[in-house]
Design an enzyme around this catalytic site. Structure first.
Site, PDB file in Angstrom:
ATOM      1  N   CYS A 160      34.205  36.074  36.648  1.00 41.98           N
ATOM      2  CA  CYS A 160      33.337  37.140  37.141  1.00 41.98           C
ATOM      3  C   CYS A 160      33.071  38.198  36.079  1.00 41.98           C
ATOM      4  CB  CYS A 160      33.972  37.787  38.366  1.00 41.98           C
ATOM      5  SG  CYS A 160      35.647  38.419  38.059  1.00 41.98           S
ATOM      6  N   HIS A 175      38.785  41.793  38.993  1.00 50.64           N
ATOM      7  CA  HIS A 175      37.526  41.188  39.436  1.00 50.64           C
ATOM      8  C   HIS A 175      36.472  42.285  39.395  1.00 50.64           C
ATOM      9  CE1 HIS A 175      34.496  39.203  41.942  1.00 50.64           C
ATOM     10  NE2 HIS A 175      34.458  40.306  42.651  1.00 50.64           N
TER      11      HIS A 175
END
Length: 660
Positions: A102, A34
């Site tokens: 993301c 992430h």
């Protein structure tokens, strides 16, 4: 005045991916990444829409790594305007763990701010994962986690809270359910904590995430577009817009081809194929279109090695499919060996050679027990170790494999396997190799039980790995020439144990990834052993290794494209294996059976090798492979008259004439 731009990197799996990925996928994946962008004193990331917080103050806590992305000459107001525009594109209902996440967002932001892109080890993670059999099996499950409701329909429980159902489905698809459930649960928990999407609030659907499609690169700026061109050999770019009806007609075909062709063309890692979607109304998509003169949608542009090769306007499905296939055929031509006719090799089964004979288990128990008793003073808790191995372990083997057992005993649970492993390691540390062969033979038989072999695959690289401990002891024996004669039974049973490991694909895959170097060392030494039975067992293991590789390569060439280049480490290993097999063939003048197994192994290593032309073919010339094989057919080459079996002779002739 310029401002620094940083990339904060977090691991959604909290270390589980690094620990478990090799056993599950056969490929080392160090994290489920992430990322967020830190600029102008703010941390910006995509999850439940575009989110902004103070640096390091998100629920992810401290980043695992901070990557310096350079500086931006833009001011904060311009960047805020960009974010406001992107909010309509990066909405919660469009989030997808693999294809629009993301990292897609941070790549766009970095491109806008600096003209650069995020590191490829982050952006290529979905393709790396999906290129594994395990990843491909889990793709439908992950898609279902993010499937959108039909217009007007109420959200389903799976849509609102997918973690439990996704983990259960993942476990069913996994070669190791327990590990898969742990990893998927960890990622899902982090996903929900990050506000991953619930149902779409307006009841609309998002076509790009409704299909089981491959990761499609969504580019909204020229920097990210050029990065994809640079890191992929073949690229198909789809220029589209929200208001284009023909685009919506052909989009499902684009997504279907993206999944099918990237799967069969080895996408990812910089050498595969990428499908790009550029929406002219999003971000700087219009600038990307303008660079290539695109004024109408849909327009498809095809690139090979970063250079434009063709342009197609309109929604002609047949022509689009044809152009995709043409580009991929030119970029990844079929292997030259697909044109060869090898009837003798085709008759050779790729089923592993297994050693299934059940020894006299009472004799095994008595012999092992006597060894333990004789060295009891040097064995920690010798009575307990003896009871575990000669009563529990032998009892299981009797109930599972003896022909006179009335009912087959169930497979052992994890608790028993852990006990047996600890007792095994205790003896490996206390007894000399000549006294360990009964123990190794017990594990050799146990690996024929799928539950046991699956557990060994899952424990690879951990302290609970029993076959790693057995392997280390065998290698230590080989390094001591004075001990080799007395340790022959231990070496023999170890080779047979590893041959039986190939009865289970998960364990075979684990061995060829986590133990490849050490198993190769065992093979290379054993193939030249003075004892014929050891050489036979080594040739059997060599055959199983080569046959396992062959099965994967045959599956690849059944499709139109591939197979593709291996890593430098894999290529070096293949060169070492070919050299060792040829040396073993040259030295084998006694056993026709050994020559047969080694010739088949050589054929499997050579046929469809990704590095045949560049590295293997020159090696074959240097080692005079043709002469080595043909010598086996002459007098004295193998036995007084040479190889006599007609099938083996045909195989040797075809391999020497067509693959060497």
């Amino acid at each position: 005045m310029s401002s620094p731009v940083q990339l904060y990197v977090y691991d959604l799996s909290n270390g589980l991916a690094k620990q478990l990925s090799l056993q599950l996928t056969g490929k080392q994946i160090d994290g489920i990444w992430h990322t967020s962008v830190v600029v102008f004193g703010q941390e910006i990331f995509y999850g439940q829409g575009i989110c902004i917080t103070r640096p390091g103050q998100s629920h992810h806590g401290k980043p695992l790594q901070i990557v310096d992305m350079g500086e931006t000459a833009l001011d904060q107001e311009t960047f805020n305007e960009y974010l406001q525009e992107m909010r309509s594109h990066y909405t919660a209902d469009k989030y997808h763990l693999l294809e629009f996440n993301c990292n897609s967002f941070t790549n766009d932001c970095v491109g806008f701010l600096t003209g650069g892109s995020i590191p490829s080890w982050i952006s290529d993670l979905p393709s790396d994962f999906l290129s594994t059999p395990f990843g491909a099996a889990l793709r439908p499950t992950i898609d279902n986690m993010y499937r959108r409701p039909v217009p007007g329909a109420a959200p389903t429980p799976a849509t609102v809270q997918p973690s439990a159902q996704a983990a259960a489905a993942a476990a069913a698809a996994s070669p190791n359910p327990q590990l898969a459930a742990s990893l998927l649960q960890a990622v899902a928990s982090q996903a929900m904590a990050n506000g991953f999407p619930s149902a779409s609030t307006n009841g609309t659907s998002t076509p790009s995430t409704q299909t089981v499609a491959s990761p499609i690169h969504i580019c909204t700026n020229t920097a990210s577009f050029h990065n994809v061109l640079k890191t992929h050999k073949a690229v198909i770019a789809f220029f589209t817009s929200e208001t284009c009806p023909p685009c919506r007609m052909i989009e499902p075909l684009f997504e279907q081809l993206a999944w099918n062709r990237t799967k069969t063309s080895g996408a990812g890692g910089g050498a595969g194929v990428a499908f790009i979607k550029v929406d002219l109304g999003v971000g700087m998509g219009n600038a990307v279109a303008g660079e290539y003169g695109v004024r109408v949608t849909p327009t498809f542009i095809f690139f090979k090695d970063g250079q434009k090769t063709h342009e197609l306007k309109g929604a002609d499905k047949a022509e689009f499919t044809s152009q995709v296939d043409l580009l991929l055929w030119e970029s990844f031509p079929p292997h030259a060996h697909t044109k060869l006719t090898l009837p003798a090799l085709n008759k050779v089964s790729t089923k592993p050679i297994l050693f299934t004979q059940v020894p006299a288990l009472d004799t095994v128990s008595t012999k092992l027990g006597s060894f333990i008793d004789a060295s009891a003073s040097s064995i920690s808790q010798a009575p307990v170790v003896k009871q575990i191995l000669t009563t529990e372990f032998i009892g299981y083997l009797k109930g599972r494999f003896s022909s006179d057992s009335k009912a087959q005993q169930p497979s052992p649970n994890q608790t028993l396997l852990m006990k047996w492993t600890e007792a095994t390691k205790t003896l490996l540390n206390a007894l000399p190799p000549p006294q360990l062969f009964p123990l190794t033979d017990m594990w050799r038989l146990a690996l024929l039980d799928e539950v046991v072999s699956n557990w060994c695959a899952s424990s690879a690289g951990t302290p609970s790995d029993p076959i790693q401990a057995i392997l280390v002891k065998a290698l230590a024996t080989l390094s001591n020439p004075d001990a080799q004669a007395s340790a022959r039974p231990y070496l023999l049973t170890t080779l047979r144990l590893f041959s039986n490991a190939f009865s289970n694909d998960s364990l075979a895959r684990s061995i060829l990834s986590s133990k490849r170097t050490t198993v190769t060392t065992l093979l290379v030494s054993s193939l030249l052993h003075t004892d014929a039975s050891v050489r036979t067992a080594a040739a059997s293991l060599t055959f199983n290794v080569a046959a396992f590789l062959q099965k994967g390569r045959v599956e690849a060439v059944k499709e139109k494209y591939g197979p593709f280049a291996e890593s430098e480490e894999e290529a070096e290993w293949e060169v070492e294996m070919v050299s060792a097999v040829l040396e073993a063939i040259a030295n084998e003048v006694q056993s026709e059976d050994i020559v047969h197994r080694l010739t088949a192994s050589l054929a499997f290593l050579l046929r469809f090798s990704p590095v045949h032309e560049t590295q293997i073919a020159p090696l074959l010339d240097v080692l005079q492979a043709k002469n080595t094989l043909r010598a086996k057919l002459e007098k004295g080459g193998c036995g007084e008259e040479g190889v006599r079996n007609p099938e083996v002779r045909n195989l040797i002739q075809q391999v020497s004439d067509k693959l060497c």
